[in-house]
Write a protein that holds these residues in place. Sequence first.
Motif, mmCIF file in Angstrom:
data_model
loop_
_atom_site.group_PDB
_atom_site.id
_atom_site.type_symbol
_atom_site.label_atom_id
_atom_site.label_comp_id
_atom_site.label_asym_id
_atom_site.label_seq_id
_atom_site.Cartn_x
_atom_site.Cartn_y
_atom_site.Cartn_z
ATOM 1 N N LEU A 132 0.828 -1.205 0.000
ATOM 2 C CA LEU A 132 0.000 0.000 0.000
ATOM 3 C C LEU A 132 0.863 1.255 0.000
ATOM 4 C CD1 LEU A 132 -2.605 -1.122 2.686
ATOM 5 C CD2 LEU A 132 -2.724 -1.394 0.202
ATOM 6 N N ARG A 133 0.299 2.318 -0.527
ATOM 7 C CA ARG A 133 1.011 3.597 -0.587
ATOM 8 C C ARG A 133 0.101 4.721 -0.100
ATOM 9 N NH1 ARG A 133 4.654 0.875 -0.506
ATOM 10 N NH2 ARG A 133 5.999 0.194 -2.164
ATOM 11 N N SER A 167 -7.537 1.601 2.434
ATOM 12 C CA SER A 167 -6.855 0.602 1.598
ATOM 13 C C SER A 167 -6.501 -0.633 2.416
ATOM 14 C CB SER A 167 -5.564 1.180 1.002
ATOM 15 O OG SER A 167 -5.810 2.297 0.230
ATOM 16 N N TYR A 168 -5.984 -0.402 3.616
ATOM 17 C CA TYR A 168 -5.589 -1.511 4.482
ATOM 18 C C TYR A 168 -6.804 -2.335 4.910
ATOM 19 C CZ TYR A 168 -3.230 -4.181 8.061
ATOM 20 O OH TYR A 168 -2.727 -5.219 8.797
ATOM 21 N N LYS A 174 -8.293 -4.865 2.627
ATOM 22 C CA LYS A 174 -7.498 -6.080 2.423
ATOM 23 C C LYS A 174 -7.375 -6.938 3.685
ATOM 24 C CE LYS A 174 -4.656 -4.032 -1.216
ATOM 25 N NZ LYS A 174 -5.191 -4.791 -2.313
ATOM 26 N N PHE A 180 -4.990 5.590 3.328
ATOM 27 C CA PHE A 180 -4.176 4.415 3.631
ATOM 28 C C PHE A 180 -4.968 3.415 4.464
ATOM 29 C CE2 PHE A 180 -1.419 1.932 6.340
ATOM 30 C CZ PHE A 180 -0.490 1.433 5.451
#
Length: 185
Positions: free
Chosen positions: A57-58, A73-74, A77, A70
């Motif tokens: 991730l970025r 995104s985390y 997942k 972020f």
Amino acid sequence: IGKFGMKNSSNGSELVTGWKGKGQPGNGADGVRAMYEYRMASTVWAKLYRASIAKGLRFPERYWFEDRYFLLSYFLKADHIVFDENAGLDILSRRNSLTRRLLSEQKIKDAYEIYTQELELVSAHELHREFTRLIDRHQINALIETMIILYYDRSEPEHSKNLEQCLSGFIVAFTKRLKQNNTRI
């Protein structure tokens, strides 16, 4: 996800925060819900991450509110998350620090950009309708807070006028997105 102590440098008071609720494990979707329902601080600190997920991730570069992107995104997942009752971190809050500055045109523009990126992230998720509503409602609350801050912070009239114009543009674009997303206010 742990709690943290927020210490005020001006009066020495401390608030333990980070998340609200019971320390029960959940899944990534529970993390998304907690963040956008204001039950968890949308900061990357005071949390531990599984490296196998986080490495891919970025953070969006040069934007305010990058922590929220972020974390979303985390969580999308993550199979599971765990809450820790202990405050394992103390943060010193200074009124004039970079992260505590209340309002700027860049912050307003970045808020909209991160919002659109968040919607893109959830668009393919099986719970995209629920998550889109949560993100939309979160953004509505952020806009209300911004308008209140703008109303009370009129120390520089020319600066306030520029902020009002910037915020007005955000509201027009945001209203169009709400209609596209079928989000009711």
